[in-house]
Write a protein that holds these residues in place. Structure first.
Motif, PDB file in Angstrom:
ATOM      1  N   UNK A 133      15.914   9.144 -29.099  1.00 19.30           N
ATOM      2  CA  UNK A 133      14.624   8.627 -28.658  1.00 19.30           C
ATOM      3  C   UNK A 133      13.504   9.506 -29.209  1.00 19.30           C
ATOM      4  N   UNK A 134      12.316   8.934 -29.341  1.00 19.95           N
ATOM      5  CA  UNK A 134      11.160   9.735 -29.705  1.00 19.95           C
ATOM      6  C   UNK A 134      10.832  10.648 -28.529  1.00 19.95           C
ATOM      7  N   UNK A 135      10.684  11.926 -28.789  1.00 17.45           N
ATOM      8  CA  UNK A 135      10.374  12.859 -27.701  1.00 17.45           C
ATOM      9  C   UNK A 135       9.454  13.960 -28.197  1.00 17.45           C
ATOM     10  N   UNK A 136       8.712  14.527 -27.272  1.00 21.88           N
ATOM     11  CA  UNK A 136       7.937  15.727 -27.555  1.00 21.88           C
ATOM     12  C   UNK A 136       8.643  16.956 -26.985  1.00 21.88           C
ATOM     13  N   UNK A 137       9.296  16.782 -25.843  1.00 15.77           N
ATOM     14  CA  UNK A 137       9.987  17.885 -25.195  1.00 15.77           C
ATOM     15  C   UNK A 137      11.266  17.330 -24.573  1.00 15.77           C
ATOM     16  N   UNK A 138      12.406  17.822 -25.004  1.00 14.47           N
ATOM     17  CA  UNK A 138      13.691  17.345 -24.483  1.00 14.47           C
ATOM     18  C   UNK A 138      14.426  18.514 -23.840  1.00 14.47           C
ATOM     19  N   UNK A 139      14.993  18.262 -22.672  1.00 15.62           N
ATOM     20  CA  UNK A 139      15.728  19.280 -21.936  1.00 15.62           C
ATOM     21  C   UNK A 139      17.060  18.694 -21.485  1.00 15.62           C
ATOM     22  N   UNK A 186      23.228  17.878 -33.807  1.00 11.18           N
ATOM     23  CA  UNK A 186      21.994  18.668 -33.847  1.00 11.18           C
ATOM     24  C   UNK A 186      21.936  19.678 -32.704  1.00 11.18           C
ATOM     25  N   UNK A 187      22.513  19.350 -31.551  1.00  6.74           N
ATOM     26  CA  UNK A 187      22.572  20.324 -30.459  1.00  6.74           C
ATOM     27  C   UNK A 187      23.358  21.559 -30.879  1.00  6.74           C
ATOM     28  N   UNK A 188      24.371  21.374 -31.719  1.00  9.84           N
ATOM     29  CA  UNK A 188      25.159  22.508 -32.213  1.00  9.84           C
ATOM     30  C   UNK A 188      24.309  23.479 -33.030  1.00  9.84           C
ATOM     31  N   UNK A 189      23.215  22.999 -33.619  1.00  2.20           N
ATOM     32  CA  UNK A 189      22.336  23.846 -34.432  1.00  2.20           C
ATOM     33  C   UNK A 189      21.432  24.735 -33.583  1.00  2.20           C
ATOM     34  N   UNK A 190      21.296  24.398 -32.309  1.00  3.08           N
ATOM     35  CA  UNK A 190      20.463  25.184 -31.402  1.00  3.08           C
ATOM     36  C   UNK A 190      21.346  26.001 -30.479  1.00  3.08           C
ATOM     37  N   UNK A 191      21.001  27.237 -30.269  1.00  4.32           N
ATOM     38  CA  UNK A 191      21.774  28.063 -29.350  1.00  4.32           C
ATOM     39  C   UNK A 191      21.279  27.823 -27.928  1.00  4.32           C
ATOM     40  N   UNK A 192      22.156  27.335 -27.047  1.00  6.67           N
ATOM     41  CA  UNK A 192      21.708  27.077 -25.676  1.00  6.67           C
ATOM     42  C   UNK A 192      21.588  28.381 -24.887  1.00  6.67           C
ATOM     43  N   UNK A 193      20.797  28.341 -23.848  1.00  9.26           N
ATOM     44  CA  UNK A 193      20.804  29.415 -22.862  1.00  9.26           C
ATOM     45  C   UNK A 193      22.048  29.188 -22.015  1.00  9.26           C
ATOM     46  N   UNK A 194      22.859  30.206 -21.845  1.00 11.59           N
ATOM     47  CA  UNK A 194      24.105  30.072 -21.086  1.00 11.59           C
ATOM     48  C   UNK A 194      24.010  30.983 -19.864  1.00 11.59           C
ATOM     49  N   UNK A 199      32.862  28.490 -14.508  1.00 11.44           N
ATOM     50  CA  UNK A 199      31.917  27.427 -14.824  1.00 11.44           C
ATOM     51  C   UNK A 199      30.590  28.077 -15.212  1.00 11.44           C
ATOM     52  N   UNK A 200      29.939  27.487 -16.197  1.00 14.65           N
ATOM     53  CA  UNK A 200      28.655  27.998 -16.687  1.00 14.65           C
ATOM     54  C   UNK A 200      27.649  26.854 -16.769  1.00 14.65           C
ATOM     55  N   UNK A 201      26.411  27.227 -16.887  1.00 19.66           N
ATOM     56  CA  UNK A 201      25.342  26.249 -17.096  1.00 19.66           C
ATOM     57  C   UNK A 201      24.822  26.435 -18.518  1.00 19.66           C
ATOM     58  N   UNK A 202      24.759  25.327 -19.247  1.00 15.31           N
ATOM     59  CA  UNK A 202      24.248  25.318 -20.618  1.00 15.31           C
ATOM     60  C   UNK A 202      22.910  24.591 -20.615  1.00 15.31           C
ATOM     61  N   UNK A 203      21.892  25.254 -21.138  1.00 10.71           N
ATOM     62  CA  UNK A 203      20.548  24.693 -21.136  1.00 10.71           C
ATOM     63  C   UNK A 203      20.012  24.640 -22.570  1.00 10.71           C
ATOM     64  N   UNK A 204      19.650  23.438 -22.988  1.00  9.50           N
ATOM     65  CA  UNK A 204      18.991  23.246 -24.279  1.00  9.50           C
ATOM     66  C   UNK A 204      17.581  22.740 -24.009  1.00  9.50           C
ATOM     67  N   UNK A 205      16.624  23.273 -24.733  1.00  9.50           N
ATOM     68  CA  UNK A 205      15.262  22.753 -24.674  1.00  9.50           C
ATOM     69  C   UNK A 205      14.722  22.738 -26.095  1.00  9.50           C
TER      70      UNK A 205
END
Length: 81
Positions: free
Chosen positions: A26-32, A58-66, A1-7
């Motif tokens: 949603x409109x956001x300035x910072x999403x985690x 769009x999440x696929x376009x960002x590399x998460x911290x794993x 099991x791993x933790x995936x973090x997108x910010x």
């Protein structure tokens, strides 16, 4: 099991950044998003299942911290002023 973090921070988003991903409806300035899953696909499916506006394409376009759950690691710290 791993933790995936997108910010994703859009505080200084401008028209010149029109191709930048928008990871939530949603409109956001910072999403985690922080998800525990066996692999990336499972993590993305869990976010989609929540039906809280997470945009998987769009999440696929960002590399998460794993992070692995097999060893001690700092998952997230945040200081705002």
């Amino acid at each position: 099991m791993k933790i995936y973090l997108w910010r994703h921070n859009r505080t200084y988003h401008s028209h010149s950044m029109i191709q930048e991903p928008c990871i939530n409806q949603e409109f956001y300035l910072d999403a985690i998003a922080i998800v525990a899953a066996n692999d990336l696909e499972e993590a993305l499916c869990k976010l989609a299942e929540q039906k809280q506006g997470w945009r998987v394409e769009d999440l696929r376009k960002l590399e998460p911290t794993v992070l692995s759950l097999e060893e001690a690691e700092i998952i997230f710290t945040d200081i705002r002023g």
